[in-house]
Design an enzyme around this catalytic site. Sequence first.
Site, PDB file in Angstrom:
ATOM      1  N   SER A  62      54.743  35.815  15.721  1.00 41.10           N
ATOM      2  CA  SER A  62      55.658  34.681  15.874  1.00 41.10           C
ATOM      3  C   SER A  62      56.193  34.482  17.293  1.00 41.10           C
ATOM      4  O   SER A  62      56.948  33.528  17.537  1.00 41.10           O
ATOM      5  CB  SER A  62      56.836  34.821  14.904  1.00 41.10           C
ATOM      6  OG  SER A  62      56.424  34.536  13.594  1.00 41.10           O
ATOM      7  N   LYS A  65      55.843  30.988  18.529  1.00 37.27           N
ATOM      8  CA  LYS A  65      56.755  29.862  18.317  1.00 37.27           C
ATOM      9  C   LYS A  65      57.458  29.413  19.591  1.00 37.27           C
ATOM     10  O   LYS A  65      57.953  28.283  19.656  1.00 37.27           O
ATOM     11  CB  LYS A  65      57.766  30.205  17.221  1.00 37.27           C
ATOM     12  CG  LYS A  65      57.140  30.358  15.827  1.00 37.27           C
ATOM     13  CD  LYS A  65      58.198  30.619  14.769  1.00 37.27           C
ATOM     14  CE  LYS A  65      57.609  30.678  13.364  1.00 37.27           C
ATOM     15  NZ  LYS A  65      56.909  31.948  13.102  1.00 37.27           N
ATOM     16  N   SER A 119      62.613  32.377  12.874  1.00 39.79           N
ATOM     17  CA  SER A 119      61.157  32.453  12.754  1.00 39.79           C
ATOM     18  C   SER A 119      60.663  31.811  11.459  1.00 39.79           C
ATOM     19  O   SER A 119      59.724  32.306  10.833  1.00 39.79           O
ATOM     20  CB  SER A 119      60.684  33.909  12.842  1.00 39.79           C
ATOM     21  OG  SER A 119      59.390  33.990  13.382  1.00 39.79           O
ATOM     22  N   LYS A 226      62.675  35.846  21.151  1.00 41.52           N
ATOM     23  CA  LYS A 226      61.801  35.571  20.004  1.00 41.52           C
ATOM     24  C   LYS A 226      61.219  36.888  19.537  1.00 41.52           C
ATOM     25  O   LYS A 226      60.785  37.712  20.340  1.00 41.52           O
ATOM     26  CB  LYS A 226      60.672  34.604  20.373  1.00 41.52           C
ATOM     27  CG  LYS A 226      59.870  34.148  19.168  1.00 41.52           C
ATOM     28  CD  LYS A 226      60.692  33.229  18.283  1.00 41.52           C
ATOM     29  CE  LYS A 226      60.142  33.134  16.868  1.00 41.52           C
ATOM     30  NZ  LYS A 226      60.399  34.347  16.053  1.00 41.52           N
TER      31      LYS A 226
END
Length: 298
Positions: A62, A65, A119, A226
């Site tokens: 992720s 993203k 997420s 993130k």
Amino acid sequence: MSGYFQLGVRTIWLLLACLPAGLHASTPAAVNLASVSAVVVDLERDETLLSQHDDIQLPVASITKLMTAMVVLDSAAELNEWLEIRDWTGDLEKNAFSRIRVTSQARRRDLLRLALMSSENRAAFNLALHHPGGLPAFVAAMNAKAKALGMENSHFADPTGLSIENRATAADLAVMLVAAYGYPLLREYSTTRQFTINFRKPRYRLGYGNTNPLVSSSRWQVSLTKTGYLTESGRCLVMVTEMDDRTVGLVLLNSFGKRSPLGDAGRIRRWLETGNAGTVARAAQEHRQQVLDKAGKL
């Protein structure tokens, strides 16, 4: 170029120049880490402080993203537009979970916040579906953005990170992190501690928390973050924070153990402040060596 991008191309290319390039041996790490691959950069001085096997292309889960979010903002799409939530397509369905109801509607800006802070996979997926040209055009834009940034050892196959074909080196992700830091909205959304999103058709609300617990810690000043996880990628973390009176960007890939990236962040901070190299568990050392052996690294 998007108005959200503040740091400018010069900063990114300066960082590219100071990061190790190509497939060569990384600078030996002066700190013991549980992560297989790592990069630490000083964003203000355009200086690489630490690199560890930063040339290995790994699944990034992720962390993807952040690229998804930049492509959304670069498109200049209306952030207050209500988007209808659609179901998964392709192979993502077998790996994905979401509490968001299919056919309900949410604002683009709220989906963007959820994708970054918590997420949320369906949020990221639908941001791409509502891009001009749909999902294929969005993925193409992700790879075009990566190429424009000089991320020569990266490839994106989907906007969520659920595909193991989303791969990059830590060196490339350090460049992506610097680029993302230039978007004020990404700094705000990725560090949101808690958020309740309102849907319509039907009307309902869902609460979400940040996947990085350090954003809620009084001991940390996190300005962009993130997290990522797949079985194939291990635990991953990218973050911009303050360490030793520096604005520092961290990239930590394929760490063994749920909290190992957070432990690595702490070890890096202690190392910068005191020179203490720290220690990691034997299981983490063995995991790192297995990944390096598979990648053909000595």
